[in-house]
Design a protein around this motif. Structure first.
Motif, short mmCIF file in Angstrom:
data_model
loop_
_atom_site.label_atom_id
_atom_site.label_comp_id
_atom_site.label_asym_id
_atom_site.label_seq_id
_atom_site.Cartn_x
_atom_site.Cartn_y
_atom_site.Cartn_z
N GLY A 35 0.79 -1.21 0.00
CA GLY A 35 0.00 0.00 0.00
C GLY A 35 0.83 1.27 0.00
N TRP A 36 0.15 2.36 -0.32
CA TRP A 36 0.75 3.69 -0.25
C TRP A 36 0.01 4.51 0.80
CZ3 TRP A 36 5.17 5.01 -2.60
CH2 TRP A 36 5.59 4.26 -3.70
N TYR A 37 0.77 5.25 1.57
CA TYR A 37 0.25 6.19 2.54
C TYR A 37 0.95 7.52 2.29
CZ TYR A 37 -1.74 2.28 5.16
OH TYR A 37 -2.48 1.18 5.53
N ARG A 38 0.38 8.60 2.85
CA ARG A 38 1.04 9.89 2.72
C ARG A 38 0.81 10.72 3.97
NH1 ARG A 38 -2.81 12.74 -1.95
NH2 ARG A 38 -4.65 13.09 -0.63
N GLN A 39 1.75 11.63 4.22
CA GLN A 39 1.63 12.52 5.36
C GLN A 39 1.82 13.95 4.89
OE1 GLN A 39 4.11 11.56 8.72
NE2 GLN A 39 2.89 12.85 10.07
N PRO A 40 0.71 14.71 4.77
CA PRO A 40 0.82 16.11 4.38
C PRO A 40 1.49 16.92 5.47
CG PRO A 40 -1.41 15.26 4.05
CD PRO A 40 -0.68 14.27 4.88
N TRP A 47 -4.10 7.01 4.57
CA TRP A 47 -4.07 5.93 3.58
C TRP A 47 -4.37 6.49 2.19
CZ3 TRP A 47 -8.66 3.62 1.26
CH2 TRP A 47 -8.40 2.45 0.53
N VAL A 48 -3.62 6.05 1.20
CA VAL A 48 -3.84 6.44 -0.19
C VAL A 48 -4.50 5.30 -0.97
CG1 VAL A 48 -2.73 7.08 -2.37
CG2 VAL A 48 -1.90 8.04 -0.21
N GLY A 49 -3.96 4.10 -0.82
CA GLY A 49 -4.52 2.97 -1.52
C GLY A 49 -3.75 1.71 -1.24
N THR A 50 -4.35 0.57 -1.57
CA THR A 50 -3.78 -0.75 -1.32
C THR A 50 -3.97 -1.63 -2.54
OG1 THR A 50 -4.33 -0.55 1.03
CG2 THR A 50 -3.83 -2.76 0.21
N ILE A 51 -3.03 -2.52 -2.77
CA ILE A 51 -3.16 -3.49 -3.86
C ILE A 51 -2.85 -4.88 -3.32
CG2 ILE A 51 -0.77 -3.12 -4.64
CD1 ILE A 51 -1.87 -3.57 -7.53
N THR A 52 -3.70 -5.85 -3.67
CA THR A 52 -3.49 -7.22 -3.23
C THR A 52 -2.43 -7.91 -4.08
OG1 THR A 52 -5.13 -8.15 -4.74
CG2 THR A 52 -5.93 -7.33 -2.61
N HIS A 53 -2.01 -9.09 -3.66
CA HIS A 53 -1.05 -9.87 -4.44
C HIS A 53 -1.60 -10.15 -5.84
CE1 HIS A 53 2.26 -12.70 -5.07
NE2 HIS A 53 1.36 -13.47 -5.68
N GLY A 54 -2.92 -10.30 -5.93
CA GLY A 54 -3.55 -10.59 -7.21
C GLY A 54 -3.79 -9.38 -8.08
N GLY A 55 -3.45 -8.18 -7.55
CA GLY A 55 -3.54 -6.99 -8.37
C GLY A 55 -4.82 -6.18 -8.22
#
Length: 121
Positions: A35-40, A47-55
């Motif tokens: 996943g991607w996270y961000r700190q302004p 949280w920005v988004g997540t991707i599983t092993h299957g895409g």
């Protein structure tokens, strides 16, 4: 030992695009979710988004339709294509991964050190 390293951050004008990368290395047996996270500036990490092993990817409402997460499992690498960037996207972006290590097959969660994205005219 597992290490996550982000790259690709920088300064971009509003409406521009950036492609961030996250490379995982070390004693890796397998990686499930990434996943991607961000700190302004001055705010908490989000949280920005997540991707599983299957895409299969899921996104936060603020970036849905503008950001695309992808991964290459063979290279233990994840990407974030950030399009139509807005000043509100300015933040340090962090990579996160659930990793099963190849030494004792324990599952642990890891973070990268972050990469700065600045959106400004």
């Amino acid at each position: 030992q597992v290490r996550l390293v982000e790259s690709g951050g920088g300064v971009v004008q509003p409406g521009g695009s950036l492609r961030l990368s996250c490379a995982a290395s070390g004693s890796i047996f397998s990686i499930s979710a990434m996943g991607w996270y961000r700190q302004p500036p001055g705010k908490q990490r989000e949280w920005v988004g997540t991707i599983t092993h299957g895409g299969v990817a899921n996104y936060a409402g603020a970036v849905k339709g503008r950001f695309i997460i992808s991964r290459v499992n063979a290279n233990n690498t994840m990407f974030l294509q950030a399009n139509n960037l807005e000043p509100e996207d300015t933040a340090v972006y962090y990579c996160n991964a659930d990793v099963k290590n190849s030494i004792d097959y324990r599952d642990d969660n890891y973070w990268g050190q972050g990469t700065q994205v600045s959106v400004s005219s």
